[in-house]
Design a protein around this motif. Structure first.
Motif, short mmCIF file in Angstrom:
data_model
loop_
_atom_site.label_atom_id
_atom_site.label_comp_id
_atom_site.label_asym_id
_atom_site.label_seq_id
_atom_site.Cartn_x
_atom_site.Cartn_y
_atom_site.Cartn_z
N VAL A 201 0.84 -1.20 0.00
CA VAL A 201 0.00 0.00 0.00
C VAL A 201 0.88 1.25 0.00
CG1 VAL A 201 -1.60 1.38 1.39
CG2 VAL A 201 -2.04 -1.06 1.06
N LEU A 202 1.85 1.28 0.88
CA LEU A 202 2.71 2.47 0.99
C LEU A 202 3.59 2.66 -0.24
CD1 LEU A 202 3.68 2.32 4.77
CD2 LEU A 202 1.99 3.79 3.65
N ALA A 203 3.93 1.57 -0.92
CA ALA A 203 4.73 1.67 -2.14
C ALA A 203 3.87 1.97 -3.36
CB ALA A 203 5.50 0.37 -2.36
N GLY A 204 2.55 1.88 -3.20
CA GLY A 204 1.64 2.09 -4.33
C GLY A 204 1.80 1.01 -5.38
N ALA A 205 2.08 -0.21 -4.93
CA ALA A 205 2.37 -1.33 -5.82
C ALA A 205 1.08 -1.98 -6.34
CB ALA A 205 3.23 -2.35 -5.11
#
Length: 140
Positions: free
Chosen positions: A62-66
């Motif tokens: 989520v934090l990496a926007g993967a």
């Protein structure tokens, strides 16, 4: 006609605290010990450590926007459901488990909520891994 369970079979199984096999048209298995911690029709709870690892992976994604927002929402939701189930099965009530229980019921999950929750999850997981009392104590 549906098979009927005899009251004596159920009371015997309850008295023994064991799994009772009841023979009928098809064999039905009733597990009294696992019926309390599992949602009917849900998958078996993962071991707690594995559920924490999956939650960590989902939060990092989520934090990496993967991925697409909908995929990230699904990944985090599934991880939170698994963690909540594992916490309940283990009898764990720490801050990480409480956050999972609270966050998984939020609908709809905005991207900002996903990011904030992921940040909190990673902080609590890191605190638990470091043996910090902050991650292990229940939140009020």
């Amino acid at each position: 006609m549906a098979p009927r369970l005899l009251p004596t079979a159920l009371s015997t199984a309850a008295a023994l605290g064991a799994t009772a096999a009841v023979a009928a048209a098809g064999a039905a298995v009733l597990s009294l010990s696992s019926a309390r911690a599992a949602v009917m029709g849900a998958a078996k709870a993962l071991p707690y450590a594995e559920a924490v690892d999956r939650t960590h992976t989902a939060a990092e994604a989520v934090l990496a926007g993967a991925g697409a927002e909908s995929c990230l929402r699904g990944k985090l939701t599934n991880a939170l459901l698994g963690l909540s189930s594992s916490c309940e099965a283990k009898g764990e009530r720490n801050a990480l488990c409480q956050l999972a229980d609270k966050a998984v019921v939020v609908t709809p999950m905005s991207l900002a909520f996903l990011r904030e929750t992921s940040t909190q999850l990673l902080a609590l997981i890191d605190a638990l891994a470091a043996g910090s009392p902050e991650g292990s104590k229940p939140q009020p």
